[in-house]
Scaffold this motif. Sequence first.
Motif, PDB file in Angstrom:
ATOM      1  N   PRO A   7       0.831  -1.208   0.000  1.00 34.65           N
ATOM      2  CA  PRO A   7       0.000   0.000   0.000  1.00 34.65           C
ATOM      3  C   PRO A   7       0.866   1.258   0.000  1.00 34.65           C
ATOM      4  O   PRO A   7       1.865   1.326   0.684  1.00 34.65           O
ATOM      5  CB  PRO A   7      -0.744  -0.109   1.339  1.00 34.65           C
ATOM      6  CG  PRO A   7       0.243  -0.774   2.241  1.00 34.65           C
ATOM      7  CD  PRO A   7       1.051  -1.715   1.373  1.00 34.65           C
ATOM      8  N   MET A   8       0.453   2.238  -0.775  1.00 36.69           N
ATOM      9  CA  MET A   8       1.176   3.507  -0.789  1.00 36.69           C
ATOM     10  C   MET A   8       0.277   4.613  -0.240  1.00 36.69           C
ATOM     11  O   MET A   8      -0.932   4.449  -0.162  1.00 36.69           O
ATOM     12  CB  MET A   8       1.566   3.865  -2.220  1.00 36.69           C
ATOM     13  CG  MET A   8       2.616   2.962  -2.803  1.00 36.69           C
ATOM     14  SD  MET A   8       3.426   3.864  -4.112  1.00 36.69           S
ATOM     15  CE  MET A   8       4.422   2.627  -4.846  1.00 36.69           C
ATOM     16  N   VAL A   9       0.884   5.728   0.096  1.00 35.62           N
ATOM     17  CA  VAL A   9       0.100   6.908   0.481  1.00 35.62           C
ATOM     18  C   VAL A   9      -0.671   7.357  -0.758  1.00 35.62           C
ATOM     19  O   VAL A   9      -0.058   7.672  -1.785  1.00 35.62           O
ATOM     20  CB  VAL A   9       1.036   8.040   0.957  1.00 35.62           C
ATOM     21  CG1 VAL A   9       0.250   9.322   1.191  1.00 35.62           C
ATOM     22  CG2 VAL A   9       1.781   7.620   2.224  1.00 35.62           C
ATOM     23  N   PRO A  10      -2.025   7.374  -0.700  1.00 40.55           N
ATOM     24  CA  PRO A  10      -2.777   7.686  -1.912  1.00 40.55           C
ATOM     25  C   PRO A  10      -2.752   9.156  -2.330  1.00 40.55           C
ATOM     26  O   PRO A  10      -2.881   9.474  -3.499  1.00 40.55           O
ATOM     27  CB  PRO A  10      -4.207   7.252  -1.580  1.00 40.55           C
ATOM     28  CG  PRO A  10      -4.274   7.183  -0.104  1.00 40.55           C
ATOM     29  CD  PRO A  10      -2.888   6.921   0.394  1.00 40.55           C
ATOM     30  N   ARG A  11      -2.581  10.049  -1.346  1.00 42.88           N
ATOM     31  CA  ARG A  11      -2.582  11.475  -1.697  1.00 42.88           C
ATOM     32  C   ARG A  11      -1.438  12.205  -1.015  1.00 42.88           C
ATOM     33  O   ARG A  11      -1.216  12.034   0.175  1.00 42.88           O
ATOM     34  CB  ARG A  11      -3.899  12.130  -1.278  1.00 42.88           C
ATOM     35  CG  ARG A  11      -5.044  11.724  -2.181  1.00 42.88           C
ATOM     36  CD  ARG A  11      -6.332  12.441  -1.837  1.00 42.88           C
ATOM     37  NE  ARG A  11      -7.330  12.106  -2.815  1.00 42.88           N
ATOM     38  CZ  ARG A  11      -7.590  12.821  -3.902  1.00 42.88           C
ATOM     39  NH1 ARG A  11      -6.929  13.945  -4.129  1.00 42.88           N
ATOM     40  NH2 ARG A  11      -8.501  12.428  -4.760  1.00 42.88           N
ATOM     41  N   ALA A 107       0.488   9.222  15.455  1.00 44.21           N
ATOM     42  CA  ALA A 107      -0.748   9.474  14.707  1.00 44.21           C
ATOM     43  C   ALA A 107      -1.214   8.211  13.976  1.00 44.21           C
ATOM     44  O   ALA A 107      -2.410   7.881  13.964  1.00 44.21           O
ATOM     45  CB  ALA A 107      -0.547  10.618  13.717  1.00 44.21           C
ATOM     46  N   LYS A 108      -0.271   7.492  13.391  1.00 40.37           N
ATOM     47  CA  LYS A 108      -0.622   6.253  12.685  1.00 40.37           C
ATOM     48  C   LYS A 108      -1.178   5.227  13.666  1.00 40.37           C
ATOM     49  O   LYS A 108      -2.206   4.585  13.412  1.00 40.37           O
ATOM     50  CB  LYS A 108       0.600   5.688  11.946  1.00 40.37           C
ATOM     51  CG  LYS A 108       1.017   6.521  10.747  1.00 40.37           C
ATOM     52  CD  LYS A 108       2.011   5.810   9.843  1.00 40.37           C
ATOM     53  CE  LYS A 108       3.427   5.904  10.300  1.00 40.37           C
ATOM     54  NZ  LYS A 108       4.398   5.506   9.258  1.00 40.37           N
ATOM     55  N   ALA A 109      -0.489   5.085  14.802  1.00 33.91           N
ATOM     56  CA  ALA A 109      -0.905   4.073  15.785  1.00 33.91           C
ATOM     57  C   ALA A 109      -2.272   4.402  16.397  1.00 33.91           C
ATOM     58  O   ALA A 109      -3.120   3.520  16.549  1.00 33.91           O
ATOM     59  CB  ALA A 109       0.155   3.952  16.883  1.00 33.91           C
ATOM     60  N   PRO A 170      -0.211   3.056   6.603  1.00 35.02           N
ATOM     61  CA  PRO A 170       0.186   4.279   5.887  1.00 35.02           C
ATOM     62  C   PRO A 170      -0.865   5.384   5.952  1.00 35.02           C
ATOM     63  O   PRO A 170      -2.066   5.115   6.053  1.00 35.02           O
ATOM     64  CB  PRO A 170       0.370   3.805   4.439  1.00 35.02           C
ATOM     65  CG  PRO A 170       0.623   2.351   4.533  1.00 35.02           C
ATOM     66  CD  PRO A 170      -0.177   1.870   5.709  1.00 35.02           C
ATOM     67  N   PHE A 171      -0.391   6.605   5.895  1.00 34.97           N
ATOM     68  CA  PHE A 171      -1.292   7.758   5.919  1.00 34.97           C
ATOM     69  C   PHE A 171      -2.204   7.773   4.687  1.00 34.97           C
ATOM     70  O   PHE A 171      -1.817   7.313   3.612  1.00 34.97           O
ATOM     71  CB  PHE A 171      -0.474   9.055   5.963  1.00 34.97           C
ATOM     72  CG  PHE A 171       0.158   9.316   7.290  1.00 34.97           C
ATOM     73  CD1 PHE A 171      -0.613   9.633   8.407  1.00 34.97           C
ATOM     74  CD2 PHE A 171       1.537   9.244   7.441  1.00 34.97           C
ATOM     75  CE1 PHE A 171      -0.023   9.879   9.644  1.00 34.97           C
ATOM     76  CE2 PHE A 171       2.136   9.482   8.679  1.00 34.97           C
ATOM     77  CZ  PHE A 171       1.353   9.799   9.776  1.00 34.97           C
ATOM     78  N   ASP A 172      -3.394   8.350   4.859  1.00 37.02           N
ATOM     79  CA  ASP A 172      -4.310   8.579   3.736  1.00 37.02           C
ATOM     80  C   ASP A 172      -3.907   9.829   2.963  1.00 37.02           C
ATOM     81  O   ASP A 172      -4.255   9.992   1.797  1.00 37.02           O
ATOM     82  CB  ASP A 172      -5.742   8.758   4.258  1.00 37.02           C
ATOM     83  CG  ASP A 172      -6.222   7.518   4.990  1.00 37.02           C
ATOM     84  OD1 ASP A 172      -6.311   6.462   4.340  1.00 37.02           O
ATOM     85  OD2 ASP A 172      -6.484   7.599   6.203  1.00 37.02           O
TER      86      ASP A 172
END
Length: 360
Positions: A7-11, A107-109, A170-172
């Motif tokens: 998965p990658m950061v989409p934006r 923040a992710k956790a 991963p972040f959105d």
Amino acid sequence: MSYKNFPMVPRVIFGRGSFNQLNDILEPKRLNSKAPFIFLVDDVFKNNAWLTSRIPLAYDDKIIYISAAEEPKTSQVDELVEDIILTTKERPSGIIGIGGGTLLDLAKAVSIMLTNEGETKDYQGWDLVKNEAIYHVGIPTISGTGAEVSRTTVLTGPEKKLGINSDYTPFDQVVLDSELTKDVPKEQWFYTGMDCYIHCIESLEGSYLNAFSQSYGEKAFDLCHEIFLDNNLSDQESQEKLMMASWHGGMSIAYSQVGVAHAMSYGLAYLLGTKHGIGNCIVFDHLEEFYPEGVKLFKEMKAKHNVELPQGICASLSDAEFDIMINVSLGMAPLWENALGKNWKSIMTPKKLKSLYQKM
């Protein structure tokens, strides 16, 4: 053969001043007026109106200031999650981390633990998260860790120091505004920059290397070389390039792994609380045997920027303390395998590892 579906950061938004667009980014994601955005912000910004006045608060949104003096802990995540659940009317619309690697990892956790039951320590490992995290945004104010792009959130738990590695980590959304890094103290800038540089060396020299990792790793390496050894960059160029080096360095380990320095610095962090960037530097300084060219360049960078690393941090440790550090470090099997190959256990024995730690 099966391949990792990564998965990658989409934006991502990149550019100086892009932080000012945060409201436009967040507003469409607001679930309703009772579902707040929670901003986790490094407490170095507490009295910094230049940054805090630009955080777009509305309705019940709130800022929680957090010290990054220590590495993030699983217990700290549990406390934050409990606090958010007890003080908000509804599940938040999103979690926004503003700070360095520590704040981004928290923040992710937190965004994961708001939708998954139990304690954070239960999710330290690979692919243990069952439910999708709530919407979460990463805004780095220091460059190098790669936390803004990685699928892990590195946490110190009661038993081990290990990330929550999952497809939901991963972040959105990531906001890359290099202006936010302009006031980073020089030593801090060096340590986190070297975290990025060491990511590259360990990825590029590792047995897991492939064309995907190599293309990102080489770019990040070239950027680090330019930032830390060339003289002709303006501050602004240097800040922008380090932000991209961090991104590429994070991507380079996405499809490979880090190596000896990271595995050993986890041991230091677990036992001594040594911060990740400086821990990597202390270890890497002694790893000529494994990364001769990389360490040589590192020493050049260190000399050029007049950085003195702490010495003798392991000098007064007992055998029992060394054993704790060694066990945490040797628990990072994928890192050792990437660095030393399949039969790494015959190369990196506890005795050998202890002798390395004793140099530090």
